[in-house]
Every structure is written in structure tokens, then in C-alpha cells.
Design a protein around this motif. Structure first.
Motif, PDB file in Angstrom:
ATOM      1  N   UNK A  18       0.638  -1.288  -0.080  1.00 55.85           N
ATOM      2  CA  UNK A  18      -0.092  -0.114  -0.143  1.00 55.85           C
ATOM      3  C   UNK A  18       0.895   1.425   0.083  1.00 55.85           C
ATOM      4  N   UNK A  19       1.972   1.241   0.877  1.00 50.83           N
ATOM      5  CA  UNK A  19       2.664   2.685   0.822  1.00 50.83           C
ATOM      6  C   UNK A  19       3.471   2.661  -0.409  1.00 50.83           C
ATOM      7  N   UNK A  20       3.950   1.302  -0.955  1.00 48.17           N
ATOM      8  CA  UNK A  20       4.662   1.466  -2.266  1.00 48.17           C
ATOM      9  C   UNK A  20       3.770   2.192  -3.295  1.00 48.17           C
ATOM     10  N   UNK A  21       2.582   1.630  -3.415  1.00 50.71           N
ATOM     11  CA  UNK A  21       1.623   1.963  -4.613  1.00 50.71           C
ATOM     12  C   UNK A  21       1.550   3.501  -4.495  1.00 50.71           C
ATOM     13  N   UNK A  22       1.091   4.135  -3.215  1.00 49.74           N
ATOM     14  CA  UNK A  22       0.865   5.322  -3.006  1.00 49.74           C
ATOM     15  C   UNK A  22       1.916   6.228  -3.327  1.00 49.74           C
ATOM     16  N   UNK A  23       3.225   5.663  -2.789  1.00 47.16           N
ATOM     17  CA  UNK A  23       4.462   6.686  -3.188  1.00 47.16           C
ATOM     18  C   UNK A  23       4.815   6.601  -4.629  1.00 47.16           C
ATOM     19  N   UNK A  24       4.603   5.243  -5.373  1.00 43.16           N
ATOM     20  CA  UNK A  24       5.045   5.166  -6.626  1.00 43.16           C
ATOM     21  C   UNK A  24       3.996   6.156  -7.563  1.00 43.16           C
ATOM     22  N   UNK A  25       2.658   6.168  -7.307  1.00 48.97           N
ATOM     23  CA  UNK A  25       1.974   7.204  -7.922  1.00 48.97           C
ATOM     24  C   UNK A  25       2.103   8.465  -7.768  1.00 48.97           C
ATOM     25  N   UNK A  26       2.555   8.887  -6.598  1.00 51.09           N
ATOM     26  CA  UNK A  26       2.907  10.362  -6.124  1.00 51.09           C
ATOM     27  C   UNK A  26       4.025  10.705  -6.959  1.00 51.09           C
ATOM     28  N   UNK A 314      11.085   3.614  -0.049  1.00 46.40           N
ATOM     29  CA  UNK A 314      11.187   4.837  -0.838  1.00 46.40           C
ATOM     30  C   UNK A 314      11.927   4.800  -1.993  1.00 46.40           C
ATOM     31  N   UNK A 315      13.176   4.242  -2.134  1.00 44.98           N
ATOM     32  CA  UNK A 315      13.854   4.096  -3.274  1.00 44.98           C
ATOM     33  C   UNK A 315      13.325   3.446  -4.517  1.00 44.98           C
ATOM     34  N   UNK A 360      13.672  12.442  -5.457  1.00 48.17           N
ATOM     35  CA  UNK A 360      14.072  12.987  -4.139  1.00 48.17           C
ATOM     36  C   UNK A 360      12.990  13.448  -3.361  1.00 48.17           C
ATOM     37  N   UNK A 361      11.805  13.866  -4.001  1.00 49.07           N
ATOM     38  CA  UNK A 361      10.840  14.476  -3.441  1.00 49.07           C
ATOM     39  C   UNK A 361      10.120  13.134  -2.551  1.00 49.07           C
ATOM     40  N   UNK A 362       9.954  12.122  -3.630  1.00 52.23           N
ATOM     41  CA  UNK A 362       9.227  10.828  -3.358  1.00 52.23           C
ATOM     42  C   UNK A 362      10.216  10.208  -1.838  1.00 52.23           C
ATOM     43  N   UNK A 363      11.517   9.949  -2.013  1.00 53.95           N
ATOM     44  CA  UNK A 363      12.180   9.605  -0.976  1.00 53.95           C
ATOM     45  C   UNK A 363      12.152  10.314   0.388  1.00 53.95           C
ATOM     46  N   UNK A 364      12.196  11.600   0.360  1.00 58.40           N
ATOM     47  CA  UNK A 364      12.092  12.678   1.526  1.00 58.40           C
ATOM     48  C   UNK A 364      10.684  12.390   2.166  1.00 58.40           C
TER      49      UNK A 364
END
Length: 836
Positions: A18-26, A314-315, A360-364
Motif C-alpha cells: 500500500x505504501x509502495x503504490x501510494x508513493x510510486x503514484x505520487x 522509498x527508493x 528525491x521528493x518521493x524519497x524525502x
């Protein structure tokens, strides 16, 4: 702790997916908007279109150039000047001179953007005839496109002269691919054209502001020397003689604004949702942290483990998001071109900085999203952590409360400062698009304070119904504060954005319509055909109507230099002061409308100098410099009040509106009949005051409307997917609770109905919070309009809000029930015995 983190990722894959999908889409959204913005920064060099084969084009002054302390300020003139007659006479001695004329044409069954030209200018594109021949008589034309065929008779209407009648199409054509001169114009990338014989074109449009000269460019420049602002165009510079030479740069400006706004909003939504998702994922693991602390793990080890997990996710997610962004950006560009929002040449370039920004925004965001939760988990004692695993307490930390209150105070202070300083700032798109973000974040941070009482209030009535279902829904939603706040967040974002953005535009448009109604004292408003203007004969006929007080006005512009650096343009309306006062209620706060004369001007409070009696140096619509006395000052209003001058101070402007007030005792029906008879020959339209207000009601322009829909569509899609992730994560964490209900005697369908009802309740909580944000935002705009003397009512887009909330509700119910149904296929005893 890295090995423990990797094993945790493998064991709790549902939470991390869930966290992976949300971050990848963002990250993908940020990359798409960044790539689109980077590609819209520069336009390719334009090429001549209508005059690609013209030797030299001479154009009268069409820009105002004013030197200032920071350079020359340039504005386009409302009424371009013609080439001086003396210069034309000298040019005719050098070679052949062809005068160009462009005028709007309206024809039945034709495209709405027809443009008329003299036939002699067709040679300079050049064009080829596909069928038929060139025009030879005044009633013959050659047209572009496939809307008419040779031999057809077409009824045309040109608004500035008495030419309603029928013309015969004698030829159709297309762009001359081989360069052969002659023939009619087809769609040439910028217009649909109708070509008349030169004499007829001159009668339809007596004024010419540019001409083609078949002579040496050096000799032409020498012949026009001394002509103020006269331009000699050769080579690629001939594109400035086309109808809209700046359309590419204007399209880029619009796209920059669109992508900048969309990027800001989608970036905020993605960061907001990703941070919420990561925080919820960490909060779900409180029992796990308690067990680790009991086993001897130190607070620092807990924090490092959580940060290592976030780093890995995150990466991977940021890299995946960049790949998705590279795939999605070209498709968005293609849709923009197909929808007419971008020029045909617009494509995604090879810029790399959007990928860096997105990654870098996604990772931060991933790291920052778990910092607070991991810090709190590490500080909790082992026994406290195990206790908190059963009871959802302490969701409102001191840092969260302080941050929420600080943002709320910032929103309130900035609103007050704007209302006290410049209320008009709140009416700008960049303001009413950005302000909701501040309030959304503040309300989301403070949500745990209101979630429990709000949930109990919403679920109070269902809880009173027979049976334990309503009571369980209320208690489960109220007890799981973190879960409720995390699920309500996507609904809060989408409802608040839809309500605030669409409500702001609707409220502002309503205020402008109310302003028009208040300022219109006329009983009738007469408008010309095709928006071109009235001819002198039609105006005489209107003024001769018995029982009518007629005020003819023309659109123009006035430029003023403020602070010695800024050249400001104000839309101007030119009218005689007496009739103007009889047909218009200007919102004058100082001076009198009747004091307007050829030596004065009526301004509004937005002008730097707005004291009655002061003199201001201005440049008129044709660039003439003049000093005028301020006769009256109007309120600012919604910003559309403009300025008023007399017709003498609007040289070259054509009357494009006639306001008519009834004289005492005049019969309205008889006057209306006489007005229609006066404009019948020129195709004008007579509207009552109410009809005029409705017809002139402002609407959101196409680019802005589609831009808002793009922003809302992306936000809704993204938050919908995030809502699915959150619901799956939350349901997977409640398997044991569902099993306990089954062991207590609840049927499978009762449990599923309970899960669906709880999801619906939580989404309703988010919708209510979103409406709260919407109301606060629109209240600020309403206050600004009241201070600007443009009072109106707040308009909330209930249909859009309902649709958004309904979509969130359906998504939440489906994706809470489906995982629960899959989990309940196992025996309840097995589910209840599951251990982490």
C-alpha cells in the motif's frame, strides 16, 4: 537492523505494498507535471503563414513602447494604426502595393471563425484551387474548407455594413503544396477564410493596417522612414503580420500556468496522502514495536529499523514512479494537443530535472512520513506499547497539535492581512487554488480531536436502530481514531479541493453577474452581428427610435505608467457622458459620471492615482499620449470595472454595444419592435436587460475549466487509489476483530455489512471535514467581495461535491468489503488464532 527490516518487508508485504503504490503514484504525478512544465517553457520559432510568399510586408504601429527605468515596456494596441498615407504613396512608386484587410464573416452552415480577405492577398500564402475559379464579381467568393461547394449560394452577414445577403461560392481550395500562386485558401493552420474581390473587401472593411510591397526591402525601409511605429517585415518576421502571431507564446503562458497549478496541487495531494499512508502503516505496527522493545531492542534500533524500511520502499517506489512518469507524460501531452489546450507542436522534451525532483521528493516524503511515528514508537516503554496495541489512544501528539494550530493560525492571519490590505488578491486564481492546501493540512492534523465526537454524531441515528449493528459501527469508527483519520484523509482532500476550486469560480462568476445587473440601468441592450460593430446608418436608425434614450459605446483600452516602471493596461469603454449616465449605474464613490468630457477620464480604485481632479498621463488605444483629468472614481469591484472615456479619446474604436433606456411614458413593446427594425438589415440583436445579464454572465474560460478538471481528475484518481490501499491495509489489520465477531454469533453477511457501513461512516467524516474547509475558503472570498463593493452569495458546487463524495464512498465500501470477504473464507477459529 537492516536484516530485520528486510524480513519485516517480506512478512508484512500487504502494509508495504500500500505504501509502495501510494508513493510510486505520487512520484509519477510529480514527474509527469514536471516534464510537462519543462516542455512548455520554450516555443519553437514561428514561421510566416498568410504571407509566406510575400516579398515585404509593411505594417502600421500595433504596439505601444514606453521607456522606463528598467527597460522598454511593450503592450499591444487596442486600435492599431494604419500606414501613413504619405508612406503608402511613396511605396507605390517602388512597386506593386497590395492592401490587406481582415474582417469577421458569418455564414450559415460555416465554421464560426470565418475571416474575410481581399482575393489579391491569396497569392502570398500561396494557395491552390481545388475546384472552381477565382472570384470576379462582388457577389462571388472563394472559401476554404469543405463546408461549401462551388456553385452553392451562401447567406452571409458582416456586422459593420449593410451586407446581409447571398453570395455565390465559385471556388474552394487548399494550401499550395507546390508553391503555385492563385486559388482559394483551405484551412491554413490558423483560419477558415472567405476571399472577396478586392473592391468588395475594401467596401466591407475600409480600414487597412498592413500591406504587401513587391520591392527591395532596403528601399521600402527608406520610404517609410519617419512613420511612427511603422514596421517593415521580411523573412521569418513576416509572421507578425498573421492574425495571431503570439498565439504560441500565449499558449505557452497558459500551459505554464496550467502545469504549474496542476503540479502544485498534485504535488500537495501526493505528499499529503503518502505521508498519511506511511504514518498509518507505522501506527499499525505498535504491537510489533512493543514486542521488540520487550525483547531488548533500544529506541534507536526501532527508529533505524523503521527508517531503513522506509528507505528501501522509498527508493524502489520513487524509481518506479519515475518510470511511470516517463510513460505517462507523452500521453498527457497528446491529450492536451487533442483537446486544444496545447499547440500542435507540443511534445515532451528531454529535460532530466523533473526526474530528480520527483525521485528525491518521493524519497524525502517516505522518510519524513515515518520519522514522527518511529520517534514516538521508539520512546514508548515496552509495557506501554503492548497496552497501546489494544487501545487506540494518544493519536493527537503535542507536535501534531502544535503544527495543526500553527497552520490554522497562519491561514487566519494571512486571510485577515489580505482583507485589510488588498482584498482583490483573494480573487486571483493562484490564491484561491493555494489557500485550500493550507487549510486541508491544518484540518487533517487536527482531525483526531474531532474524529471521535464527529463519528459519534454521524452514527448516532443508526446506533438507535434495533440490533447491535449501528452501535458497533459507531464504536469501532470512534475507537479507531488513527484508522478513521487515515481513511477520511483522501475524502477530505478531494471534497475540499472540488468544493473550494469549483465553488470559488462559481462564486466569482456569480459576483460578476450581479455586478453587471446592478450597473445596467438600460431596458434594452443592442449587440451587433458577429461582434464586429455597428455601421453609421444603423446607429442613426437606433437614435431615431421614438421613446428611446440611446447610449452607443465602443471597446478600447487605456495604458498608464505606474511607479515609473509598470505599464498597466485597463479595458476602456468610450461613450458620451449624458447618455452614459442615463443607461448605466456606474459604482462611483467619488465624482460624477456626468462630469466626464474630452479632457477627463473615469478610473477605478485600482489605479495608483485615483483622486478626483488629479491629472494622469495615459496612452490611448491607438498609442496617442495624453494628459486627462480624473472626473470620477469607481469602486474596484470584481476587477472588471475598467475605465470610461469619451469617443474622442478612443480613436479607431467601433461601436459594439448600444444601451437603450425608455423615456418617460414610452411603450416598451413598441420601442423593442422599432429597435429590431433598425438593426434588421445589419443582423443585430436586441436583448432585454435580463436577457443581456444572462448572455453576458461570465463563465470560466475553456483553458481554466479544463485545467481545473485536470487537477481535480488527477486528485480524485490518486486519492481513490490511495483510499483503496488504505482500506486494504486497514482491513488486513482487523482480521482478528472480524473473527471475534464471527465467534460471537454474527453471520458472514452481517460482518460484511458492518464493515461496509463503517467504511461509509468514515468517508462521511472526511466529507464533512472537506465541506468545512470549503466553507472556510469560500467565506474568505465572500468577505473580499463584500469589501470590494461586489456583494454576492456563496455558491457551493453541491453536484460536484456529491459526485466526489459518492465516488469515495463506493470505493471505500467495495475495497473494505472485498478483502474482508476474502479473509472470512477461512474458519473463524483459525483467524482468531492468528499471531503476528
Amino acid at each position: 537492523m537492516l536484516s530485520v527490516a528486510l524480513r519485516t518487508l517480506r512478512a508484512r508485504w500487504v502494509v508495504f505494498v500500500g505504501s509502495f503504490v501510494a508513493l510510486a503514484l505520487g512520484v509519477a504525478l510529480i514527474a509527469v507535471m514536471g516534464l510537462s512544465l519543462a516542455s512548455s517553457l520554450n516555443a519553437p520559432d514561428g514561421k510566416p503563414e498568410r504571407f509566406a510568399a510575400a516579398p515585404v510586408v509593411v505594417k502600421g504601429a500595433d504596439t505601444l513602447r514606453v521607456p522606463t527605468s528598467i527597460g522598454v515596456r511593450v503592450h499591444r494596441l487596442a486600435q492599431p494604426r494604419a500606414v501613413p498615407a504619405g508612406a503608402v504613396a511613396r511605396l507605390k512608386k517602388l512597386g506593386t502595393v497590395v492592401e490587406d484587410r481582415s474582417f469577421a464573416v458569418r455564414a450559415r452552415g460555416a465554421p464560426g471563425d470565418l475571416v474575410g480577405h481581399p482575393w489579391s492577398t491569396a497569392a502570398f500564402a500561396p494557395y491552390e484551387i481545388d475546384a472552381g475559379r477565382a472570384p470576379r464579381a462582388a457577389d462571388e467568393v472563394v472559401v476554404s474548407g469543405d463546408w461549401a461547394k462551388p456553385g452553392e449560394r451562401v447567406r452571409t452577414d458582416r456586422g459593420t455594413v449593410r451586407v446581409v445577403g447571398t453570395v455565390r461560392v465559385v471556388g474552394t481550395g487548399r494550401t499550395g503544396a507546390t508553391g503555385r500562386v492563385g486559388g482559394a485558401v483551405a484551412r491554413h493552420g490558423f483560419e477558415y477564410a472567405v476571399f472577396y474581390v478586392d473592391e468588395r473587401a475594401a467596401a466591407l472593411s475600409p480600414r487597412s493596417v498592413q500591406l504587401v510591397v513587391d520591392a527591395d526591402a532596403v528601399a521600402v525601409r527608406e520610404a517609410v522612414r519617419g512613420g511612427t511605429g511603422v514596421q517593415v517585415l521580411t523573412g521569418d518576421a513576416r509572421r507578425y503580420a498573421d492574425a495571431d502571431p503570439d498565439r504560441d507564446s500565449e499558449a505557452l503562458t497558459a500551459m505554464n500556468a496550467l502545469f504549474g497549478t496542476a503540479g502544485g496541487v498534485t504535488g500537495f495531494v501526493s505528499v499529503f496522502v503518502v505521508a498519511s499512508t506511511f504514518a498509518f502503516a507505522v501506527a499499525q505496527r505498535r504491537r510489533e514495536f512493543g514486542l521488540l522493545r520487550t525483547a531488548g531492542a533500544t529506541p534507536g534500533q526501532i527508529r533505524r529499523m523503521v527508517l531503513a524500511e522506509a528507505l528501501v520502499v522509498g527508493v524502489l517506489a520513487s524509481a518506479t514512479g519515475c518510470v511511470l512518469g516517463a510513460y505517462g507524460a507523452p500521453r498527457l501531452a497528446a491529450r492536451m494537443v487533442d483537446g486544444g489546450l496545447a499547440p500542435g507542436w507540443f511534445t515532451i522534451g528531454d529535460a532530466t530535472w523533473p526526474y530528480h525532483l520527483a525521485f528525491w521528493t518521493g524519497l524525502c516524503v517516505a522518510l519524513c512520513g515515518v520519522v514522527a511515528a518511529s520517534w514516538r514508537a521508539g520512546r514508548t516503554a515496552p509495557v506501554e506499547a503492548l497496552g497501546e496495541a489494544s487501545v487506540d489512544t494518544g493519536a493527537m501528539t503535542r507536535g501534531r497539535r502544535l503544527s495543526g494550530l500553527a497552520l490554522l493560525a497562519t491561514a487566519a492571519v494571512t486571510l485577515v492581512l489580505a482583507l485589510v490590505g488588498d482584498p482583490g488578491e483573494l480573487l486571483h486564481r493562484k490564491t484561491y487554488v493555494s489557500r485550500p492546501m493550507l487549510l486541508i493540512t491544518a484540518v487533517a492534523l487536527l482531525a483526531p480531536v474531532v474524529v471521535r465526537p464527529l463519528t459519534r454524531l454521524i452514527a448516532w441515528l443508526p446506533a438507535q436502530l434495533p440490533g447491535a449493528g449501528g452501535m458497533l459501527v459507531r464504536e469501532n469508527a470512534a475507537a479507531g481514531v488513527r484508522r478513521t483519520a487515515a481513511i477520511a484523509a483522501p475524502a477530505l482532500v478531494t471534497v475540499a479541493l472540488a468544493g473550494s476550486l469549483l465553488g470559488a469560480t462559481a462564486t466569482l462568476n456569480g459576483a460578476k453577474a450581479d455586478e453587471t445587473r446592478r450597473q445596467t440601468a438600460a431596458d434594452f441592450v443592442v449587440t451587433p452581428a458577429s461582434g464586429a460593430g455597428f455601421d453609421a446608418a444603423t446607429l442613426r436608425g437606433l437614435r431615431e427610435v421614438s421613446g428611446a434614450k440611446v447610449s452607443a459605446s465602443a471597446s478600447s483600452a487605456v495604458h498608464v505608467l505606474e511607479d515609473g516602471m509598470s505599464l498597466a493596461r485597463s479595458e476602456a469603454r468610450a461613450a458620451d457622458p449624458g447618455p452614459l449616465a442615463a443607461t448605466t449605474r456606474l459604482p462611483v464613490e467619488a465624482g460624477r459620471t456626468s462630469d466626464l468630457d474630452d479632457d477627463s477620464i473615469i478610473v477605478n480604485r485600482e489605479w495608483q492615482r485615483h483622486t478626483v481632479g488629479q491629472r494622469v498621463r495615459v496612452w490611448l488605444g491607438d498609442g496617442t499620449r495624453k494628459s486627462l483629468r480624473i472626473a470620477a472614481v469607481m469602486t474596484t469591484g470584481t476587477g472588471d470595472n475598467g475605465v470610461y472615456v469619451t469617443p474622442r479619446n478612443a480613436p479607431g474604436a467601433t461601436v459594439d454595444r448600444v444601451d437603450v433606456a425608455l423615456a418617460a411614458g414610452a411603450d416598451a413593446h413598441a420601442v423593442a419592435v422599432a429597435l429590431r427594425a433598425a438593426v434588421h438589415s445589419s443582423g443585430g440583436q436586441v436583448l432585454t436587460k435580463d436577457q443581456w445579464v444572462r448572455a453576458s454572465r461570465p463563465g470560466t474560460d475553456r483553458t481554466t475549466r479544463l485545467g481545473l478538471l485536470l487537477v481535480l481528475g488527477i486528485a480524485l484518481l490518486y486519492t481513490g487509489i490511495s483510499l483503496v490501499n488504505t482500506m486494504v491495509m486497514a482491513t488486513s489489520d482487523r482480521v482478528r476483530d472480524l473473527a471475534v465477531l464471527r465467534l460471537a454469533g454474527a453471520t458472514r453477511w452481517q460482518v460484511l455489512r458492518l464493515v461496509g457501513a463503517e467504511a461509509l461512516t468514515v468517508v462521511t467524516v472526511g466529507g464533512v471535514l472537506g465541506l468545512l474547509v470549503t466553507g472556510l475558503n469560500l467565506l474568505g472570498m465572500w468577505s473580499a467581495l463584500a469589501l470590494l463593493s461586489a456583494p454576492t452569495t456563496i455558491e457551493i458546487p453541491w453536484t460536484a461535491v456529491g459526485a466526489v463524495l459518492g465516488a469515495c464512498a463506493v470505493t471505500a465500501v467495495v475495497w473494505s468489503v472485498v478483502p474482508a470477504a476474502l479473509a472470512l473464507r477461512r474458519r473463524a477459529v483459525e483467524l482468531a488464532g492468528v499471531r503476528e
